[in-house]
Design an enzyme around this catalytic site. Sequence first.
Site, PDB file in Angstrom:
ATOM      1  CG  HIS A  17      -2.086  -0.976   1.346  1.00 26.06           C
ATOM      2  ND1 HIS A  17      -2.048  -1.983   2.334  1.00 26.06           N
ATOM      3  CD2 HIS A  17      -3.031  -1.194   0.318  1.00 26.06           C
ATOM      4  CE1 HIS A  17      -3.082  -2.822   1.917  1.00 26.06           C
ATOM      5  NE2 HIS A  17      -3.837  -2.194   0.903  1.00 26.06           N
ATOM      6  CE  LYS A  41     -11.537  -6.526   2.407  1.00 20.67           C
ATOM      7  NZ  LYS A  41     -10.607  -5.903   1.864  1.00 20.67           N
ATOM      8  NE  ARG A  90      -2.816  -6.930  -4.460  1.00 17.17           N
ATOM      9  CZ  ARG A  90      -3.566  -7.752  -3.669  1.00 17.17           C
ATOM     10  NH1 ARG A  90      -2.939  -8.061  -2.433  1.00 17.17           N
ATOM     11  NH2 ARG A  90      -4.702  -7.931  -4.025  1.00 17.17           N
ATOM     12  CB  SER A 128      -4.606  -6.818   4.633  1.00 20.61           C
ATOM     13  OG  SER A 128      -4.033  -5.538   4.001  1.00 20.61           O
TER      14      SER A 128
HETATM   15  N1  COA Z   1      -0.220  -4.104  -1.462  1.00 15.37           N
HETATM   16  C1  COA Z   1      -0.584  -5.019  -0.718  1.00 15.37           C
HETATM   17  N2  COA Z   1      -1.998  -5.189  -0.462  1.00 15.37           N
HETATM   18  C2  COA Z   1      -2.705  -4.643  -1.680  1.00 15.37           C
HETATM   19  C3  COA Z   1      -2.390  -3.791  -2.395  1.00 15.37           C
HETATM   20  C4  COA Z   1      -1.084  -3.376  -2.353  1.00 15.37           C
HETATM   21  N3  COA Z   1      -0.495  -2.365  -3.162  1.00 15.37           N
HETATM   22  N4  COA Z   1      -3.597  -3.493  -3.157  1.00 15.37           N
HETATM   23  C5  COA Z   1      -4.640  -4.097  -2.745  1.00 15.37           C
HETATM   24  N5  COA Z   1      -4.110  -4.994  -1.811  1.00 15.37           N
HETATM   25  C6  COA Z   1      -4.997  -6.125  -1.167  1.00 15.37           C
HETATM   26  C7  COA Z   1      -5.183  -5.546   0.330  1.00 15.37           C
HETATM   27  O1  COA Z   1      -4.136  -6.093   1.123  1.00 15.37           O
HETATM   28  C8  COA Z   1      -6.552  -6.473   0.638  1.00 15.37           C
HETATM   29  O2  COA Z   1      -6.006  -7.699   0.954  1.00 15.37           O
HETATM   30  P1  COA Z   1      -7.256  -8.516   1.656  1.00 15.37           P
HETATM   31  O3  COA Z   1      -8.415  -8.666   0.885  1.00 15.37           O
HETATM   32  O4  COA Z   1      -6.509  -9.619   1.755  1.00 15.37           O
HETATM   33  O5  COA Z   1      -7.472  -7.745   2.869  1.00 15.37           O
HETATM   34  C9  COA Z   1      -7.136  -6.120  -0.795  1.00 15.37           C
HETATM   35  O6  COA Z   1      -6.161  -6.066  -1.783  1.00 15.37           O
HETATM   36  C10 COA Z   1      -7.968  -5.005  -0.776  1.00 15.37           C
HETATM   37  O7  COA Z   1      -7.665  -4.007   0.102  1.00 15.37           O
HETATM   38  P2  COA Z   1      -7.401  -2.558   0.147  1.00 15.37           P
HETATM   39  O8  COA Z   1      -6.432  -2.069  -0.854  1.00 15.37           O
HETATM   40  O9  COA Z   1      -7.414  -2.081   1.668  1.00 15.37           O
HETATM   41  O10 COA Z   1      -8.860  -1.866  -0.585  1.00 15.37           O
HETATM   42  P3  COA Z   1     -10.298  -2.515  -0.250  1.00 15.37           P
HETATM   43  O11 COA Z   1     -10.476  -3.317  -1.653  1.00 15.37           O
HETATM   44  O12 COA Z   1     -10.775  -3.160   1.000  1.00 15.37           O
HETATM   45  O13 COA Z   1     -11.108  -1.273  -0.495  1.00 15.37           O
HETATM   46  C11 COA Z   1     -12.932   0.209  -1.061  1.00 15.37           C
HETATM   47  C12 COA Z   1     -12.281  -1.340  -1.139  1.00 15.37           C
HETATM   48  C13 COA Z   1     -13.023   0.734   0.601  1.00 15.37           C
HETATM   49  C14 COA Z   1     -12.041   1.247  -1.886  1.00 15.37           C
HETATM   50  C15 COA Z   1     -14.320   0.098  -1.539  1.00 15.37           C
HETATM   51  O14 COA Z   1     -14.882  -1.133  -1.049  1.00 15.37           O
HETATM   52  C16 COA Z   1     -15.311   1.089  -1.547  1.00 15.37           C
HETATM   53  O15 COA Z   1     -14.978   2.115  -2.129  1.00 15.37           O
HETATM   54  N6  COA Z   1     -16.245   0.987  -0.505  1.00 15.37           N
HETATM   55  C17 COA Z   1     -16.846   2.229  -0.062  1.00 15.37           C
HETATM   56  C18 COA Z   1     -18.337   2.127  -0.811  1.00 15.37           C
HETATM   57  C19 COA Z   1     -18.764   2.001  -2.162  1.00 15.37           C
HETATM   58  O16 COA Z   1     -18.280   3.179  -2.773  1.00 15.37           O
HETATM   59  N7  COA Z   1     -18.737   0.996  -2.834  1.00 15.37           N
HETATM   60  C20 COA Z   1     -19.012   1.123  -4.257  1.00 15.37           C
HETATM   61  C21 COA Z   1     -17.926   0.661  -4.874  1.00 15.37           C
HETATM   62  S1  COA Z   1     -18.095   0.321  -6.701  1.00 15.37           S
END
Ligand code: COA
Length: 161
Positions: A17, A41, A90, A128
């Site tokens: 991240h 989540k 990734r 994560s």
């Molecule tokens: N390095 C390491 N891990 C990464 C990464 C990176 N560069 N990029 C993504 N990841 C991993 C994370 O570790 C995480 O892993 P996990 O699923 O094993 O926990 C996963 O990818 C995604 O996590 P993260 O990057 O923290 O984001 P997310 O996908 O949980 O976030 C939101 C999603 C919050 C952006 C999305 O749910 C959102 O916008 N929510 C608000 C509601 C909304 O508007 N919904 C409509 C969206 S269309």
Amino acid sequence: MRHCIYPGTFDPITYGHLDVLARAARLFDRVTVAVADNPGKEPLFTVEQRMEMLRPNIAGIPHVELTKFEGLLVDFARAHQADAIIRGLRALSDFEFEFNMALMNRHLEPQLETIFVMPNEQFSYTSSSLVKQVARYGGDVGHFVPPNVAAELKRAYAARR
Ligand code: COA
């Protein structure tokens, strides 16, 4: 003044991240790291704990701010007058989820662009959940997360034993 939002659950923040964030900070004049209060989540850490873990790790990156959000990302982006959302890709396996999310966000807010950056390949398998799994069983996560995060993971799992 170009402003982007870097949203995520960040449960917890990883070096992957932080790599994406550093790239975003080079591309934009202002970056807002937006920590999602994402109860769906079932995160290990509260949103405040996730922000506390992030804070010392972003302190050295110029023009980066930290905040939390709930509700729709596009509403948050609109309220903060952001030009773009930045997300990391990734590996190919990230593509479908990210593609759908980007198109849905574009449907909801056509003015908001989603920009993808590729983190350094050494982080291509970091997530994560995998980090939490390793930490839960006492493995060394020092390669994947900053020292303060490794310490918090240790504390969180020790408290659950
Ligand atoms: N390095 C390491 N891990 C990464 C990464 C990176 N560069 N990029 C993504 N990841 C991993 C994370 O570790 C995480 O892993 P996990 O699923 O094993 O926990 C996963 O990818 C995604 O996590 P993260 O990057 O923290 O984001 P997310 O996908 O949980 O976030 C939101 C999603 C919050 C952006 C999305 O749910 C959102 O916008 N929510 C608000 C509601 C909304 O508007 N919904 C409509 C969206 S269309």
